[in-house]
Design a protein around this motif. Structure first.
Motif, short mmCIF file in Angstrom:
data_model
loop_
_atom_site.label_atom_id
_atom_site.label_comp_id
_atom_site.label_asym_id
_atom_site.label_seq_id
_atom_site.Cartn_x
_atom_site.Cartn_y
_atom_site.Cartn_z
N VAL B 37 0.85 -1.19 0.00
CA VAL B 37 0.00 0.00 0.00
C VAL B 37 0.88 1.24 0.00
O VAL B 37 1.84 1.32 0.78
CB VAL B 37 -0.92 0.01 1.24
N GLN B 39 1.38 5.40 0.41
CA GLN B 39 0.83 6.62 0.99
C GLN B 39 1.78 7.76 0.65
O GLN B 39 2.86 7.90 1.24
CB GLN B 39 0.66 6.50 2.51
N LYS B 43 -1.16 12.33 1.91
CA LYS B 43 -2.27 11.78 1.15
C LYS B 43 -2.80 10.48 1.76
O LYS B 43 -2.33 10.03 2.80
CB LYS B 43 -1.83 11.52 -0.31
N GLY B 44 -3.79 9.89 1.07
CA GLY B 44 -4.42 8.68 1.58
C GLY B 44 -3.73 7.40 1.13
O GLY B 44 -2.65 7.42 0.54
N LEU B 45 -4.40 6.29 1.41
CA LEU B 45 -3.86 4.96 1.12
C LEU B 45 -4.27 4.51 -0.27
O LEU B 45 -5.40 4.72 -0.70
CB LEU B 45 -4.40 3.97 2.17
N TRP B 47 -4.00 0.96 -2.70
CA TRP B 47 -3.64 -0.44 -2.85
C TRP B 47 -2.83 -0.62 -4.14
O TRP B 47 -3.23 -0.16 -5.21
CB TRP B 47 -4.90 -1.28 -2.91
N SER B 61 -2.73 -3.60 -9.05
CA SER B 61 -3.69 -2.56 -9.39
C SER B 61 -3.30 -2.02 -10.77
O SER B 61 -2.11 -1.86 -11.06
CB SER B 61 -3.61 -1.44 -8.36
N TYR B 95 3.74 0.61 2.72
CA TYR B 95 3.42 -0.35 3.77
C TYR B 95 3.18 -1.72 3.16
O TYR B 95 2.55 -1.84 2.10
CB TYR B 95 2.13 0.05 4.49
N THR B 106 -11.86 -9.61 1.61
CA THR B 106 -10.46 -9.20 1.65
C THR B 106 -10.22 -8.02 2.58
O THR B 106 -10.92 -7.01 2.49
CB THR B 106 -10.01 -8.79 0.24
N HIS B 107 -9.23 -8.13 3.45
CA HIS B 107 -8.81 -6.99 4.24
C HIS B 107 -7.40 -7.25 4.76
O HIS B 107 -6.85 -8.32 4.57
CB HIS B 107 -9.78 -6.71 5.40
N PHE B 108 -6.83 -6.23 5.38
CA PHE B 108 -5.47 -6.30 5.90
C PHE B 108 -5.52 -6.30 7.42
O PHE B 108 -5.97 -5.32 8.01
CB PHE B 108 -4.64 -5.12 5.39
N ASP B 109 -5.10 -7.39 8.04
CA ASP B 109 -5.26 -7.47 9.49
C ASP B 109 -4.00 -7.13 10.28
O ASP B 109 -4.09 -6.87 11.48
CB ASP B 109 -5.81 -8.84 9.91
N TRP B 111 -0.13 -4.89 9.77
CA TRP B 111 0.63 -4.01 8.90
C TRP B 111 2.08 -3.92 9.34
O TRP B 111 2.38 -3.99 10.55
CB TRP B 111 0.01 -2.61 8.93
N GLY B 112 2.98 -3.71 8.38
CA GLY B 112 4.35 -3.37 8.70
C GLY B 112 4.42 -1.92 9.16
O GLY B 112 3.43 -1.18 9.08
N GLN B 113 5.60 -1.53 9.60
CA GLN B 113 5.76 -0.18 10.14
C GLN B 113 5.95 0.88 9.05
O GLN B 113 5.91 2.07 9.33
CB GLN B 113 6.96 -0.13 11.12
#
Lengths: 110, 121
Positions: B37, B39, B43-45, B47, B61, B95, B106-109, B111-113
């Motif tokens: 992902v 960023q 700004k926003g996220l 995919w 994508s 990320y 589908t979702h991301f449970d 996340w990396g730093q």
């Protein structure tokens, strides 16, 4: 321009209830579960709500989600200073075979 | 405990190549897709792509197809995001995240730093 539409900002005072909206279409929210992520300042996003209204372990029940048709919303009750963050909605988009996000809403606790 | 640890910040010049990493631990890395992902500053996220480490099956994508390449080495529980020729517009935080579910679930449970990539001449 994000596929899902969120208000850029929202605000409330401690103890208040605030809601954040997320609008999409039949090709994303209308045919998908909705997910919400919280991004505290300077940190990575964190899953807040999954499958429209489910909370992962550790997420307070002050946070709740709902979905109706092609829109969804996140409600935060009993607002606290530590809730100040950016909030993003997300959903699956068949046309992409991938995830679409909202532009994010910056929540300010006054 | 599930953890995704990303490689450190990078400063590169336009035209240079780059490969950043994301190492998973605390779960069966091969059996969960990893997503990337972007960023951009302020700004926003967005995919970018996902990969299934067990067989390296990838989905990009359309916005990022041809711009980046993702890969994974399940033997060392690590996923990668790489650029052949960086542009200033690639400056962003990237990320990785563990992808659960499929299709509409589908979702991301986790996340990396994040890895901050700065491209500047």
């Amino acid at each position: 321009q994000s596929v899902l539409t969120q208000p850029p900002s929202a605000s409330g005072t401690p103890g208040q209830r605030v809601t954040i909206s997320c609008s999409g279409s039949s090709s994303n929210i209308g045919n998908s579960y909705v997910y919400w992520y919280q991004q505290l300042p300077g940190t990575a996003p964190k899953l807040l709500i999954y499958r429209n209204n489910q909370r992962p372990p550790g997420v307070p029940d002050r946070f709740s989600g709902s979905k109706s048709g092609t829109s969804a919303s996140l409600a935060i009750s009993g607002l606290r200073a530590e809730d100040e963050a950016d909030y993003y909605c997300a959903a699956w988009a068949d046309s992409l075979s991938g995830v679409v996000f909202g532009g994010g809403t910056k929540l300010t606790v006054l | 405990e599930v953890q995704l640890v990303q490689s450190g910040a990078e400063v590169k010049k336009p035209g240079e190549s780059l490969k950043i990493s994301c190492k998973g631990s605390g779960y069966s890395f091969a059996n969960y897709r990893i997503g990337w992902v972007r960023q951009m500053p302020g700004k926003g996220l967005e995919w970018m792509a996902i990969i299934y480490p067990d067989d390296s099956d990838t989905t990009y994508s359309p916005s990022f197809q041809g711009q980046v390449t993702i890969s994974a080495d399940k033997s060392i529980s690590t996923a990668y995001l790489q650029w052949a020729s960086l542009k200033a517009s690639d400056t962003a935080m990237y990320y990785c995240a563990r992808h659960v579910g499929s299709g509409t679930t589908t979702h991301f449970d986790h996340w990396g730093q994040g890895t901050l990539v700065t491209v500047s001449s």
